[in-house]
Design a protein around this motif. Structure first.
Motif: not given
Length: 517
Positions: A439-440, A457-458, A473-477
């Motif tokens: 994801a990153t 996403a949350n 975190k931001e990449a997977l969100s």
């Protein structure tokens, strides 16, 4: 033998003190209305004690014996039915020697009490107030316009001294006079209450307690609502998502958009239009202050394979609002030519797509090996191919051999901030990639290409959302919000779990048709 004196003298008797009950509220408890003192016989002979009755008080005992060198405890109680007033009395007493000549020694002690209707009591007027609504980013002048005055009054019989307030977390409370003024019975003091600056959007309710040095308190409930500041024109919803369809699709169902005039004046709207979307006529073009109108949007039929993410813009009287529209058309991939990818299997269409696009190839002998883990080197090679394999320069990583299949791709990824390698300065091209690493890499590639995607996403909705590494975190969100990396069947993200070649093909397929060009 010592002769017995005929009657006591002043040195033969002492009283421990006087009775001061202080200020009492009417109908105070028995314990607060009661006090004792001691009468001591300093002689070597027995005495007889007697006490007179006292208006407003009960005295016990009124007669008793006091032994030689002994003492007697006298209890004084203010009568509970006494009304408001001051009870300043002298309790007269006397003692005589037992079997003496009958002559007595008289003495007295002072009794004092003040009874008030209620000792310390304050009231507020009003006791609560809804200050109404403010818009996000309100000015000090706008906050001042919400100001109210609260009047505090001393309702008790005793004076009180003001001692500030507590609980005013979201409001400023200012005394009109002195913050430590002393108020006599019936006197008043005013306070100004105004919302604090820079409150965020939300509802704020404080119970503000006014204090006195005498511990008398009164509470005031203040409420204010801070609303989101709306643009002059707003649309709801702000985003329309028509998903992904194959070429040759039939007409899709239209979606309705509501336009609202948030100003205090009328706005005349222009009819919106779009090349890629069918936009219906506005139900009305002249919007009064606070009024709304609607129109519908749907993709035109017959559009070729491509991503059609764009906007439909509404104009009127110099104001505008935008509806973001997401839609993609894809060309179904032909059948896979790999012997280990059966037609209709889970990743068959995805593998066909990425292989026909030249993004992924087989592993030899006509096989794709969809269940094998995909490595870090393989993924950056795929992204390098997706970018058209531009010329590269610069240093690589010491663990990426010169001339290896991924050498250029790793240099390209490093030069464009898609990878920085590990803390040890190595890239580790043969390590299996994790879901959060995949994801990153994809998120950084998306940013490198300048694709605008606002989905987030949350991660807290997943049972293992907290396990996502901070860098990812931001990449997977983003990847989950864009429906590229989905959760597992048991409601987890499994961020540190591996990704297979088949899963990578599916994620790349989704990315290419919904975001990438």
């Amino acid at each position: 033998m010592v002769d017995k004196p005929t009657h006591p003298v002043s040195g033969d008797i002492t009283v421990s003190g006087y009775v001061d009950l202080g200020t009492l509220e009417k109908n105070a408890s028995s314990s607060s209305r009661t006090q004792t003192f001691t009468v001591r016989n300093n002689s070597k002979f027995d005495m007889t004690f007697s006490a007179s009755s006292v208006s407003g008080y009960n005295v016990s005992p009124t007669s008793a014996a006091i032994g030689a060198n002994g003492s007697l405890t006298v209890t004084v109680e203010l009568i509970s039915s006494n009304g408001v007033g001051t009870y300043n009395r002298d309790l007269n007493m006397s003692v005589s020697f037992k079997d003496g000549d009958g002559q007595s020694l008289s003495f007295s002690t002072r009794l004092y009490a003040e009874v008030v209707e209620k000792g310390y009591s304050i009231s507020l007027d009003p006791t609560s107030k809804d200050l109404g609504k403010l818009k996000e980013g309100y000015t000090s002048k706008e906050a001042k316009e919400k100001e109210i005055t609260v009047t505090l009054q001393n309702k008790g019989a005793s004076s009180i001294r003001l001692d500030g307030v507590k609980g005013n977390d979201h409001f400023i409370v200012t005394a009109v006079g002195s913050e430590s003024a002393t108020l006599q019975n019936g006197e008043k003091a005013d306070y100004k209450i105004v919302p604090k600056q820079d409150l965020k959007v939300g509802t704020y309710t404080d119970t503000i307690t006014f204090l006195t040095r005498e511990n008398a308190t009164a509470a005031f409930k203040a409420t204010v609502v801070v609303e989101k500041k709306l643009a002059p024109l707003t649309v709801e919803p702000g985003t329309l998502d028509f998903g992904i369809v194959n070429e040759g699709y039939t007409a899709l169902n239209p979606k309705t958009v509501t336009v609202k005039n948030n100003t205090d004046y009328a706005i005349r709207l222009e009819q919106p239009a779009s090349y890629s979307y069918e936009v219906s006529l506005l139900t009305q073009t002249s919007l009064a202050a606070g009024a709304s109108t609607t129109f519908t949007v749907r993709p035109r039929t017959g559009l070729p394979a491509n991503a059609y993410n764009g906007v439909v813009e509404i104009w009127g009287s110099g104001e505008s609002a935008k509806v973001n529209v997401q839609f993609a058309v894809t060309r179904p991939a032909g059948p896979s030519t790999f012997s280990d990818v059966a037609a209709g299997s889970t990743f068959a269409s995805d593998i066909a797509y990425v292989s026909q696009k030249g993004l992924m190839s087989g592993v030899g002998e006509g096989r794709f090996n969809p269940q094998a883990p995909i490595t870090r080197g393989q993924l950056v090679t795929i992204l390098y191919r997706l970018d058209g394999q531009p010329a590269v320069s610069g240093a690589g990583f010491p663990d990426v051999a010169a001339g290896s299949y991924c050498e250029k791709a790793v240099k390209w990824a490093s030069a464009n901030a898609i990878t920085a390698g590990g803390k040890d300065g190595l890239f580790r091209p043969n390590d299996s990639i994790t879901r959060e690493q995949l994801a990153t890499f994809l998120f950084r590639y998306n940013n490198y290409k300048g694709y605008v995607t606002t989905q987030r996403a949350n991660l807290g909705s997943f049972s293992d959302g907290a396990a996502v590494a901070s860098y990812a975190k931001e990449a997977l969100s983003w990847a989950n919000g864009a429906k590229l990396v989905n959760g597992t069947a048991d409601g987890r993200l499994n961020p540190s779990g591996g990704a297979t070649r088949g899963q990578a093909a599916a994620i790349l397929h989704r990315f290419c048709v919904s975001i990438g060009k």
